[in-house]
Design a protein around this motif. Structure first.
Motif, PDB file in Angstrom:
ATOM      1  N   ASN A 127       4.420  79.266   4.793  1.00 11.29           N
ATOM      2  CA  ASN A 127       3.632  78.700   5.883  1.00 11.29           C
ATOM      3  C   ASN A 127       3.953  77.233   6.142  1.00 11.29           C
ATOM      4  OD1 ASN A 127       2.407  81.203   6.058  1.00 11.29           O
ATOM      5  ND2 ASN A 127       0.357  80.343   6.278  1.00 11.29           N
ATOM      6  N   SER A 128       5.041  76.758   5.563  1.00  9.80           N
ATOM      7  CA  SER A 128       5.518  75.411   5.846  1.00  9.80           C
ATOM      8  C   SER A 128       6.961  75.317   5.385  1.00  9.80           C
ATOM      9  CB  SER A 128       4.662  74.348   5.141  1.00  9.80           C
ATOM     10  OG  SER A 128       4.778  74.464   3.725  1.00  9.80           O
ATOM     11  N   GLY A 129       7.680  74.335   5.914  1.00 10.66           N
ATOM     12  CA  GLY A 129       9.050  74.148   5.488  1.00 10.66           C
ATOM     13  C   GLY A 129       9.877  73.478   6.562  1.00 10.66           C
ATOM     14  N   SER A 130      11.145  73.279   6.231  1.00 13.52           N
ATOM     15  CA  SER A 130      12.101  72.652   7.131  1.00 13.52           C
ATOM     16  C   SER A 130      13.289  73.567   7.326  1.00 13.52           C
ATOM     17  CB  SER A 130      12.566  71.301   6.570  1.00 13.52           C
ATOM     18  OG  SER A 130      11.472  70.418   6.391  1.00 13.52           O
ATOM     19  N   VAL A 131      13.980  73.375   8.443  1.00  8.55           N
ATOM     20  CA  VAL A 131      15.161  74.178   8.710  1.00  8.55           C
ATOM     21  C   VAL A 131      16.204  73.328   9.422  1.00  8.55           C
ATOM     22  CG1 VAL A 131      14.188  75.041  10.891  1.00  8.55           C
ATOM     23  CG2 VAL A 131      16.022  76.306   9.771  1.00  8.55           C
ATOM     24  N   ASP A 132      17.458  73.495   8.997  1.00 10.22           N
ATOM     25  CA  ASP A 132      18.596  72.871   9.664  1.00 10.22           C
ATOM     26  C   ASP A 132      19.025  73.824  10.772  1.00 10.22           C
ATOM     27  OD1 ASP A 132      21.100  71.947  10.471  1.00 10.22           O
ATOM     28  OD2 ASP A 132      21.669  71.289   8.459  1.00 10.22           O
ATOM     29  N   VAL A 133      18.490  73.602  11.965  1.00  6.37           N
ATOM     30  CA  VAL A 133      18.731  74.505  13.087  1.00  6.37           C
ATOM     31  C   VAL A 133      20.206  74.533  13.454  1.00  6.37           C
ATOM     32  CG1 VAL A 133      18.236  74.937  15.524  1.00  6.37           C
ATOM     33  CG2 VAL A 133      16.390  74.225  13.976  1.00  6.37           C
ATOM     34  N   LEU A 134      20.846  73.379  13.466  1.00  2.00           N
ATOM     35  CA  LEU A 134      22.255  73.333  13.854  1.00  2.00           C
ATOM     36  C   LEU A 134      23.112  74.132  12.893  1.00  2.00           C
ATOM     37  CD1 LEU A 134      24.332  72.278  15.843  1.00  2.00           C
ATOM     38  CD2 LEU A 134      24.571  70.220  14.412  1.00  2.00           C
ATOM     39  N   ALA A 135      22.794  74.092  11.599  1.00  2.00           N
ATOM     40  CA  ALA A 135      23.565  74.864  10.620  1.00  2.00           C
ATOM     41  C   ALA A 135      23.480  76.357  10.909  1.00  2.00           C
ATOM     42  CB  ALA A 135      23.071  74.568   9.206  1.00  2.00           C
ATOM     43  N   VAL A 136      22.294  76.827  11.305  1.00  2.47           N
ATOM     44  CA  VAL A 136      22.134  78.242  11.642  1.00  2.47           C
ATOM     45  C   VAL A 136      22.968  78.588  12.876  1.00  2.47           C
ATOM     46  CG1 VAL A 136      20.496  80.012  12.386  1.00  2.47           C
ATOM     47  CG2 VAL A 136      19.837  78.377  10.604  1.00  2.47           C
ATOM     48  N   LEU A 137      22.909  77.749  13.894  1.00  2.00           N
ATOM     49  CA  LEU A 137      23.670  78.006  15.116  1.00  2.00           C
ATOM     50  C   LEU A 137      25.175  77.975  14.855  1.00  2.00           C
ATOM     51  CD1 LEU A 137      21.584  75.896  17.668  1.00  2.00           C
ATOM     52  CD2 LEU A 137      21.379  78.328  17.130  1.00  2.00           C
ATOM     53  N   LYS A 138      25.624  77.046  14.042  1.00  2.00           N
ATOM     54  CA  LYS A 138      27.050  76.963  13.695  1.00  2.00           C
ATOM     55  C   LYS A 138      27.478  78.184  12.881  1.00  2.00           C
ATOM     56  CE  LYS A 138      28.517  72.886  15.267  1.00  2.00           C
ATOM     57  NZ  LYS A 138      29.703  72.745  16.162  1.00  2.00           N
ATOM     58  N   TRP A 139      26.580  78.702  12.046  1.00  2.08           N
ATOM     59  CA  TRP A 139      26.886  79.907  11.276  1.00  2.08           C
ATOM     60  C   TRP A 139      27.100  81.090  12.209  1.00  2.08           C
ATOM     61  CZ3 TRP A 139      24.754  84.752  10.565  1.00  2.08           C
ATOM     62  CH2 TRP A 139      25.171  85.477   9.433  1.00  2.08           C
ATOM     63  N   ILE A 140      26.228  81.235  13.206  1.00  5.82           N
ATOM     64  CA  ILE A 140      26.402  82.313  14.184  1.00  5.82           C
ATOM     65  C   ILE A 140      27.709  82.134  14.946  1.00  5.82           C
ATOM     66  CG2 ILE A 140      25.427  83.403  16.243  1.00  5.82           C
ATOM     67  CD1 ILE A 140      22.656  82.502  15.269  1.00  5.82           C
ATOM     68  N   GLU A 141      27.997  80.904  15.347  1.00  5.32           N
ATOM     69  CA  GLU A 141      29.247  80.624  16.063  1.00  5.32           C
ATOM     70  C   GLU A 141      30.456  80.982  15.212  1.00  5.32           C
ATOM     71  OE1 GLU A 141      31.222  76.921  18.602  1.00  5.32           O
ATOM     72  OE2 GLU A 141      30.002  76.494  16.822  1.00  5.32           O
ATOM     73  N   SER A 142      30.377  80.717  13.894  1.00  2.36           N
ATOM     74  CA  SER A 142      31.496  81.021  12.996  1.00  2.36           C
ATOM     75  C   SER A 142      31.760  82.512  12.891  1.00  2.36           C
ATOM     76  CB  SER A 142      31.228  80.434  11.606  1.00  2.36           C
ATOM     77  OG  SER A 142      30.246  81.190  10.900  1.00  2.36           O
ATOM     78  N   LYS A 143      30.734  83.338  13.177  1.00  4.01           N
ATOM     79  CA  LYS A 143      30.887  84.789  13.154  1.00  4.01           C
ATOM     80  C   LYS A 143      31.497  85.316  14.453  1.00  4.01           C
ATOM     81  CE  LYS A 143      28.953  85.339   9.110  1.00  4.01           C
ATOM     82  NZ  LYS A 143      29.759  85.754   7.934  1.00  4.01           N
ATOM     83  N   GLY A 144      31.637  84.435  15.435  1.00  6.43           N
ATOM     84  CA  GLY A 144      32.182  84.848  16.720  1.00  6.43           C
ATOM     85  C   GLY A 144      31.169  85.566  17.600  1.00  6.43           C
TER      86      GLY A 144
END
Length: 231
Positions: A179-196
């Protein structure tokens, strides 16, 4: 409210009964802004809060906010299938992935212990062709599509799903709800991009809120704090 009429009731007794009803009339939560309109929105401090009641057969929902990052809903949704609402706070970034150095977010929220719901980020590119959901917590809910892998990225470990809903949907469901926390949003988006799965998209809205399918009577969902920063 049911009103009982008793023959021979004195004026004094009637006034006493009226006084006794006052506390319930003033018990509603105090807030800087509130609305029961299904599509209500309010902008404050660079964020926009949306009530966003849209699902078929949706019940009443009121949104309250003290700021764009501190808000809550009081909602009563029937025990039927389908998401009824996604009350959320939105920050618009509007920059391409290649031009971004960081996109980080943190959130703290509270949810009821019953009903069917998820507490999630909903992230869009500016063309609305790609939707990325980051589920922090859920109760008896499930994402769209099929599970494709488990990944540790952006500061958490997620079960990753892919699906389509007139656009591409990528759902990251935390393997342990929080119910709380932080997330590196750009890292997630870059991970998806790396999968093509998509290319150099332009990041539009970063939202956090509650997808509510059903409740057990009127329930409260609250965001205590929320922030999105990008550079």
């Amino acid at each position: 409210m049911r009103i009982f009429r008793i023959a021979g009731l004195t004026v004094l007794a009637a006034l006493s009964a009226a006084v006794l009803t006052v506390p319930s009339a003033v018990a509603a939560p105090a807030a800087t802004w509130s609305s029961s309109s299904p599509q209500a929105s309010w902008s404050n401090g660079g964020y926009t809060v949306y009530n966003d009641v849209w699902g078929k057969g949706a019940g009443p929902q009121t949104i309250y906010a003290n700021s764009g990052t501190n808000w809550w809903i009081s909602t009563n949704q029937p025990n039927t299938g389908g998401v009824k609402s996604y009350a959320n706070s939105t920050k618009y970034v509007n920059k391409s992935l290649s031009s971004l150095h960081s996109v980080n977010s943190s959130v703290s929220f509270s949810t009821p212990s019953n009903g069917v719901w998820d507490a999630a980020y909903d992230i869009w590119d500016t063309s609305y062709a790609n939707e990325i959901m980051l589920w922090f917590n859920e109760r008896v809910a499930g994402p769209l599509g099929s599970k494709v892998t488990t990944a540790s990225v952006g500061g958490s470990t997620w079960n990753v799903y892919r699906g389509s809903n007139g656009h591409q949907v990528y759902s990251f469901v935390r393997t342990s709800g929080e119910n709380s926390g932080s997330v590196d949003v750009l890292a997630v988006l870059k991970w998806i991009e790396s999968k093509g799965w998509f290319g150099n998209i332009t990041l539009g809205a970063v939202q956090f809120g509650f997808e509510v399918t059903s409740t057990s009577g009127t329930q409260t969902y609250k965001v205590n704090s929320y922030s999105v920063s990008s550079s």
